[in-house]
Scaffold this motif. Structure first.
Motif, short mmCIF file in Angstrom:
data_model
loop_
_atom_site.label_atom_id
_atom_site.label_comp_id
_atom_site.label_asym_id
_atom_site.label_seq_id
_atom_site.Cartn_x
_atom_site.Cartn_y
_atom_site.Cartn_z
N LEU B 69 -68.56 101.68 -3.90
CA LEU B 69 -68.71 100.68 -4.95
C LEU B 69 -69.78 99.65 -4.60
O LEU B 69 -70.50 99.15 -5.47
CB LEU B 69 -67.37 100.00 -5.19
CG LEU B 69 -66.22 100.97 -5.53
CD1 LEU B 69 -64.87 100.26 -5.50
CD2 LEU B 69 -66.46 101.63 -6.88
N ASN B 70 -69.85 99.29 -3.34
CA ASN B 70 -70.85 98.35 -2.81
C ASN B 70 -70.81 98.52 -1.29
O ASN B 70 -70.13 99.43 -0.79
CB ASN B 70 -70.54 96.91 -3.24
CG ASN B 70 -69.08 96.55 -3.03
OD1 ASN B 70 -68.57 96.68 -1.91
ND2 ASN B 70 -68.40 96.13 -4.08
N LYS B 71 -71.46 97.66 -0.56
CA LYS B 71 -71.50 97.86 0.88
C LYS B 71 -70.11 97.72 1.50
O LYS B 71 -69.80 98.34 2.50
CB LYS B 71 -72.47 96.86 1.52
CG LYS B 71 -72.74 97.15 2.98
CD LYS B 71 -73.86 96.29 3.53
CE LYS B 71 -74.19 96.70 4.95
NZ LYS B 71 -75.31 95.93 5.52
N ARG B 72 -69.26 96.91 0.93
CA ARG B 72 -67.94 96.63 1.49
C ARG B 72 -66.89 97.67 1.14
O ARG B 72 -65.96 97.87 1.91
CB ARG B 72 -67.45 95.27 0.99
CG ARG B 72 -68.17 94.05 1.51
CD ARG B 72 -67.48 92.78 1.04
NE ARG B 72 -66.13 92.68 1.59
CZ ARG B 72 -65.02 92.77 0.86
NH1 ARG B 72 -65.06 93.02 -0.43
NH2 ARG B 72 -63.83 92.65 1.44
N GLU B 73 -66.99 98.30 -0.03
CA GLU B 73 -65.86 99.05 -0.57
C GLU B 73 -66.16 100.54 -0.75
O GLU B 73 -67.23 100.91 -1.24
CB GLU B 73 -65.43 98.45 -1.90
CG GLU B 73 -64.97 97.00 -1.80
CD GLU B 73 -64.72 96.41 -3.17
OE1 GLU B 73 -65.71 96.11 -3.88
OE2 GLU B 73 -63.53 96.26 -3.53
N PHE B 74 -65.17 101.36 -0.39
CA PHE B 74 -65.31 102.81 -0.47
C PHE B 74 -63.95 103.37 -0.88
O PHE B 74 -63.00 103.30 -0.10
CB PHE B 74 -65.73 103.35 0.90
CG PHE B 74 -66.10 104.80 0.94
CD1 PHE B 74 -65.74 105.58 2.03
CD2 PHE B 74 -66.85 105.38 -0.07
CE1 PHE B 74 -66.12 106.92 2.10
CE2 PHE B 74 -67.22 106.72 -0.01
CZ PHE B 74 -66.85 107.48 1.08
N SER B 75 -63.86 103.91 -2.09
CA SER B 75 -62.57 104.35 -2.59
C SER B 75 -62.47 105.87 -2.61
O SER B 75 -63.48 106.58 -2.71
CB SER B 75 -62.33 103.80 -4.00
OG SER B 75 -63.31 104.30 -4.90
N LEU B 76 -61.24 106.36 -2.51
CA LEU B 76 -60.96 107.80 -2.51
C LEU B 76 -60.02 108.08 -3.68
O LEU B 76 -58.96 107.45 -3.78
CB LEU B 76 -60.29 108.21 -1.20
CG LEU B 76 -59.87 109.68 -1.08
CD1 LEU B 76 -61.11 110.58 -0.94
CD2 LEU B 76 -58.93 109.88 0.12
N ARG B 77 -60.39 109.02 -4.53
CA ARG B 77 -59.58 109.33 -5.71
C ARG B 77 -59.05 110.75 -5.65
O ARG B 77 -59.81 111.69 -5.36
CB ARG B 77 -60.38 109.11 -6.99
CG ARG B 77 -59.56 109.36 -8.25
CD ARG B 77 -60.16 108.71 -9.46
NE ARG B 77 -59.39 109.01 -10.67
CZ ARG B 77 -58.31 108.32 -11.06
NH1 ARG B 77 -57.88 107.29 -10.32
NH2 ARG B 77 -57.68 108.63 -12.16
N LEU B 78 -57.77 110.86 -5.97
CA LEU B 78 -57.14 112.16 -6.16
C LEU B 78 -56.92 112.31 -7.67
O LEU B 78 -56.16 111.56 -8.26
CB LEU B 78 -55.79 112.24 -5.44
CG LEU B 78 -55.80 112.36 -3.93
CD1 LEU B 78 -56.24 111.08 -3.25
CD2 LEU B 78 -54.41 112.76 -3.43
N GLU B 79 -57.62 113.23 -8.27
CA GLU B 79 -57.55 113.37 -9.74
C GLU B 79 -56.25 114.02 -10.19
O GLU B 79 -55.66 113.64 -11.19
CB GLU B 79 -58.74 114.17 -10.24
CG GLU B 79 -60.07 113.47 -10.13
CD GLU B 79 -60.22 112.30 -11.10
OE1 GLU B 79 -59.34 112.11 -11.98
OE2 GLU B 79 -61.21 111.55 -10.97
N SER B 80 -55.80 115.03 -9.48
CA SER B 80 -54.58 115.76 -9.84
C SER B 80 -53.89 116.14 -8.52
O SER B 80 -54.20 117.18 -7.94
CB SER B 80 -54.91 117.00 -10.67
OG SER B 80 -53.73 117.72 -10.99
N ALA B 81 -52.99 115.28 -8.08
CA ALA B 81 -52.42 115.44 -6.76
C ALA B 81 -51.63 116.75 -6.62
O ALA B 81 -50.94 117.18 -7.55
CB ALA B 81 -51.52 114.25 -6.43
N ALA B 82 -51.73 117.33 -5.43
CA ALA B 82 -51.01 118.56 -5.10
C ALA B 82 -50.21 118.34 -3.82
O ALA B 82 -50.60 117.50 -2.99
CB ALA B 82 -51.99 119.70 -4.90
#
Lengths: 111, 113
Positions: B69-82
């Motif tokens: 998102l910017n230098k500070r933030e890094f997100s991880l997304r699970l679209e359809s969890a298994a």
């Protein structure tokens, strides 16, 4: 493919004694870095020691030292004067163009 | 000095649900990483971001997406969890490509039922 191998899943040592944890790795790169991380029961990952591959001198941090054998691709961790707080999982890690961790060695320090 | 902050610490999802794991660092590090830890398998790299604006796949990227998102933030997304995504997830940061080692967050224990 696994690049870092820790062949000792579990080890134990008496308090105040010395223990050595083994790690071997496979790479064709000439410039890379090796690390040992400690993970106590709290789950927090803590950097213990770092070795630069182009340095022949073995790294040392207080009671922790490494035996780095570049030709043999071996990177063992020696813990001297073991303390109860050293009880943890220990992970060997490689950083070059890729990033790999070993499967870990569970160390128990016995009072 | 917060270091690397991950949220949430625990999460239970039902199969097929989506969620985003958040990570932020306050050390002005350039590189950020997402790892998963499974018993007997050590830590395996999911995605990393060598610098702001770039992301690259690691060893086990399938089923995940990331956003720097910017230098500070890094997100991880699970679209359809298994259920196979049940694991402990760690975010980490480093000055540059982990040559000086990682600073890790405290981890997120995710269970998919």
């Amino acid at each position: 493919a696994q690049t870092v191998t820790q062949s000792q899943p579990e080890m134990s040592v008496q308090e105040a004694e010395t223990v050595t944890l083994s790690c071997t790795y496979d790479t064709s790169e000439s410039n890379y870095y090796l690390f040992w991380y400690k993970q106590p029961p709290s789950r927090q990952m803590i950097l213990v020691i770092r070795q630069e591959a182009y340095k022949q001198q073995n790294a040392t941090e207080n009671r922790f030292s490494v035996n780095f054998q570049k030709a043999a691709k071996s990177f063992s961790l020696k813990i001297s004067d073991s303390q109860l707080g050293d009880t943890a999982m220990y992970f060997c890690a490689y950083t070059g163009n890729q990033f790999y961790f070993g499967t870990g060695t569970s160390l128990t320090v016995i009072p | 000095n917060a270091g690397v902050t991950q949220t949430p610490k625990f999460q239970v999802l039902k199969t097929g649900q989506s969620m985003t794991l958040q990570c932020a660092q306050d050390m002005n590090h350039n590189s950020m990483y997402w790892y998963r830890q499974d018993p007997g398998m050590g830590l395996r790299l999911i995605y990393y971001s060598a610098s702001e604006g770039t992301t690259d796949k690691g060893e086990v990227p399938n089923g995940y997406n990331v956003s720097r998102l910017n230098k500070r933030e890094f997100s991880l997304r699970l679209e359809s969890a298994a259920p196979s995504q049940t694991s402990v997830y760690f975010c980490a940061s480093s000055k540059n490509r982990a040559n000086y080692g990682y600073t890790f967050g405290s981890g997120t224990r995710l269970t998919v039922v």
